[in-house]
Design an enzyme around this catalytic site. Sequence first.
Site, PDB file in Angstrom:
ATOM      1  N   SER A   1       0.820  -1.207   0.000  1.00 20.11           N
ATOM      2  CA  SER A   1       0.000   0.000   0.000  1.00 20.11           C
ATOM      3  C   SER A   1       0.856   1.261   0.000  1.00 20.11           C
ATOM      4  CB  SER A   1      -0.881  -0.005   1.254  1.00 20.11           C
ATOM      5  OG  SER A   1      -1.409   1.282   1.488  1.00 20.11           O
TER       6      SER A   1
ATOM      7  N   TYR B   1      -2.076  -0.322  10.111  1.00 22.43           N
ATOM      8  CA  TYR B   1      -2.331  -0.881   8.777  1.00 22.43           C
ATOM      9  C   TYR B   1      -1.060  -0.777   7.923  1.00 22.43           C
ATOM     10  CZ  TYR B   1      -3.864  -0.995   3.900  1.00 22.43           C
ATOM     11  OH  TYR B   1      -3.968  -1.275   2.565  1.00 22.43           O
TER      12      TYR B   1
HETATM   13  N1  LIG Z   1      -8.405  -0.226  -2.681  1.00 27.05           N
HETATM   14  C1  LIG Z   1      -7.339   0.511  -2.422  1.00 27.05           C
HETATM   15  O1  LIG Z   1      -7.326   1.727  -2.685  1.00 27.05           O
HETATM   16  C2  LIG Z   1      -6.087  -0.102  -1.834  1.00 27.05           C
HETATM   17  C3  LIG Z   1      -4.997   0.744  -1.601  1.00 27.05           C
HETATM   18  C4  LIG Z   1      -3.842   0.199  -1.059  1.00 27.05           C
HETATM   19  C5  LIG Z   1      -3.782  -1.159  -0.785  1.00 27.05           C
HETATM   20  N2  LIG Z   1      -4.859  -1.950  -1.010  1.00 27.05           N
HETATM   21  C6  LIG Z   1      -4.744  -3.376  -0.681  1.00 27.05           C
HETATM   22  O2  LIG Z   1      -5.199  -4.121  -1.790  1.00 27.05           O
HETATM   23  C7  LIG Z   1      -5.838  -5.324  -1.349  1.00 27.05           C
HETATM   24  C8  LIG Z   1      -7.231  -5.419  -1.937  1.00 27.05           C
HETATM   25  O3  LIG Z   1      -7.948  -4.264  -1.523  1.00 27.05           O
HETATM   26  P1  LIG Z   1      -9.483  -4.056  -1.836  1.00 27.05           P
HETATM   27  O4  LIG Z   1      -9.672  -2.589  -1.993  1.00 27.05           O
HETATM   28  O5  LIG Z   1      -9.929  -4.971  -2.899  1.00 27.05           O
HETATM   29  O6  LIG Z   1     -10.088  -4.488  -0.420  1.00 27.05           O
HETATM   30  P2  LIG Z   1     -11.429  -5.335  -0.092  1.00 27.05           P
HETATM   31  O7  LIG Z   1     -11.649  -5.194   1.371  1.00 27.05           O
HETATM   32  O8  LIG Z   1     -12.519  -4.937  -1.012  1.00 27.05           O
HETATM   33  O9  LIG Z   1     -10.982  -6.823  -0.436  1.00 27.05           O
HETATM   34  C9  LIG Z   1     -10.307  -7.650   0.465  1.00 27.05           C
HETATM   35  C10 LIG Z   1     -11.076  -8.950   0.581  1.00 27.05           C
HETATM   36  O10 LIG Z   1     -10.324  -9.815   1.411  1.00 27.05           O
HETATM   37  C11 LIG Z   1     -11.223 -10.565   2.221  1.00 27.05           C
HETATM   38  N3  LIG Z   1     -10.500 -10.958   3.425  1.00 27.05           N
HETATM   39  C12 LIG Z   1     -10.076 -10.154   4.431  1.00 27.05           C
HETATM   40  N4  LIG Z   1      -9.434 -10.860   5.369  1.00 27.05           N
HETATM   41  C13 LIG Z   1      -9.434 -12.147   4.934  1.00 27.05           C
HETATM   42  C14 LIG Z   1      -8.915 -13.355   5.462  1.00 27.05           C
HETATM   43  N5  LIG Z   1      -8.275 -13.358   6.624  1.00 27.05           N
HETATM   44  N6  LIG Z   1      -9.087 -14.498   4.770  1.00 27.05           N
HETATM   45  C15 LIG Z   1      -9.761 -14.500   3.581  1.00 27.05           C
HETATM   46  N7  LIG Z   1     -10.274 -13.364   3.027  1.00 27.05           N
HETATM   47  C16 LIG Z   1     -10.112 -12.219   3.699  1.00 27.05           C
HETATM   48  C17 LIG Z   1     -12.380  -9.634   2.516  1.00 27.05           C
HETATM   49  O11 LIG Z   1     -13.580 -10.320   2.786  1.00 27.05           O
HETATM   50  C18 LIG Z   1     -12.452  -8.809   1.218  1.00 27.05           C
HETATM   51  O12 LIG Z   1     -13.442  -9.309   0.357  1.00 27.05           O
HETATM   52  C19 LIG Z   1      -5.786  -5.299   0.169  1.00 27.05           C
HETATM   53  O13 LIG Z   1      -4.659  -6.020   0.579  1.00 27.05           O
HETATM   54  C20 LIG Z   1      -5.604  -3.827   0.483  1.00 27.05           C
HETATM   55  O14 LIG Z   1      -4.951  -3.645   1.733  1.00 27.05           O
HETATM   56  C21 LIG Z   1      -6.004  -1.451  -1.531  1.00 27.05           C
END
Ligand SMILES: NC(=O)c1ccc[n+]([C@@H]2O[C@H](COP(=O)([O-])OP(=O)(O)OC[C@H]3O[C@@H](n4cnc5c(N)ncnc54)[C@H](O)[C@@H]3O)[C@@H](O)[C@H]2O)c1
Length: 356
Positions: A144, A169
């Site tokens: 991130s 985080y």
């Molecule tokens: N969306 C953004 O802007 C952004 C920015 C920086 C980093 N990220 C990272 O990208 C990744 C995806 O982000 P996103 O926006 O799709 O988030 P999101 O929350 O929509 O998707 C994450 C999914 O992981 C599942 N999950 C969480 N913990 C779990 C576990 N222990 N076992 C199985 N499933 C689990 C959740 O149910 C969720 O559906 C994450 O790692 C997030 O930290 C996202």
Amino acid sequence: MPKKILVTGAAGFIGFSLIGALLKRGDQVLGIDNINDYYDVDLKNARLANLGINPAQIHWHQPIKSQLYPAYTFIRMNLEDQEPLNDLCIKEQFDVMINLAAQPGVRYSINHPHAYAQANLLGFLSILEAARLAKVGHFIYASSSSVYGMNEKVPFSVTDPVDHPLSLYAATKKANELMAHSYSHLYGIPTTGLRFFTVYGPWGRPDMAYYLFAEAIRAGKTIKVFNHGQMKRDFTYIDDIVRGIEAIIEKPAQPLPVTTGSSLDPSRSTAPYRIYNIGNNRPVPLMDFIRELEINLGTNAQMEFLEMQPGDLEETWADISELAVEFGYSPDTDIGQGVAQFVEWFKIYSSAKKSY
Ligand SMILES: NC(=O)c1ccc[n+]([C@@H]2O[C@H](COP(=O)([O-])OP(=O)(O)OC[C@H]3O[C@@H](n4cnc5c(N)ncnc54)[C@H](O)[C@@H]3O)[C@@H](O)[C@H]2O)c1
């Protein structure tokens, strides 16, 4: 050539969007997700349904086939379920494993630290172990932009040290990069970490500011604008992110010399380990983003201006030169097009929500 790919976080925003694209290009995909209730489970189920997975037929640890894409199978499971995860990865012999499952959100981490230790540390260790046992050829994972923490130099570069996180985080995401490095070094697993920058678009995350703003503006409610609106974000449209990941899938990390002049480059290693920024490289003032939402929603926002929130960064700006040079990455969705696409989906989804 089509690949066999594991995607974790399959019901999440980026996971769902990526899987859709992989299926369309002919890959075979297995998605896993625990479908937790950190945000609206209906939205997670709607994403699954959109790819042909019937939410009513989902049972823990039971593979379920997509009714739309024969090459897609989904399993509800926790990353931390080490044994079933090991068994799955050893049996399936994925070409690529992509870990997007995590507990996201900077602000939530202030009051719920243990959720981050569970999913982002224990869960991440579990998927790394599964990758080791299955001897996977390429492990890709989400980091991130929040790892840049107190860094003041912009644009943020993967060659900058990132030792001052502003939230737990961010600390867990930095920990993931370090954990991945140790596995690349010890076991030769090629690992690629992707630092995402504020990803937005259709099917986006309802806990993120842009989505909360859209909901409030639509409902005629006041939006909370932190740091008096004096923030900039390198908003990155979901399709640009997906195109970047698709390119990265094709090229596992290679060992490289680590020194640039006299300093160590933190983004590479003599182990097969790489870190990339995957952003837009065009930071947008928050107030401009809100203006685009107003235009597309056809309503002016009522705003309450507040102080900066703990854990937040004032500005994010990705230096994407490594990705541009090595993968030809060139995000081309500007904020006008991106917000229009998001709002078009948001209006339809919000009106239809109850039917999911
Ligand atoms: N969306 C953004 O802007 C952004 C920015 C920086 C980093 N990220 C990272 O990208 C990744 C995806 O982000 P996103 O926006 O799709 O988030 P999101 O929350 O929509 O998707 C994450 C999914 O992981 C599942 N999950 C969480 N913990 C779990 C576990 N222990 N076992 C199985 N499933 C689990 C959740 O149910 C969720 O559906 C994450 O790692 C997030 O930290 C996202």
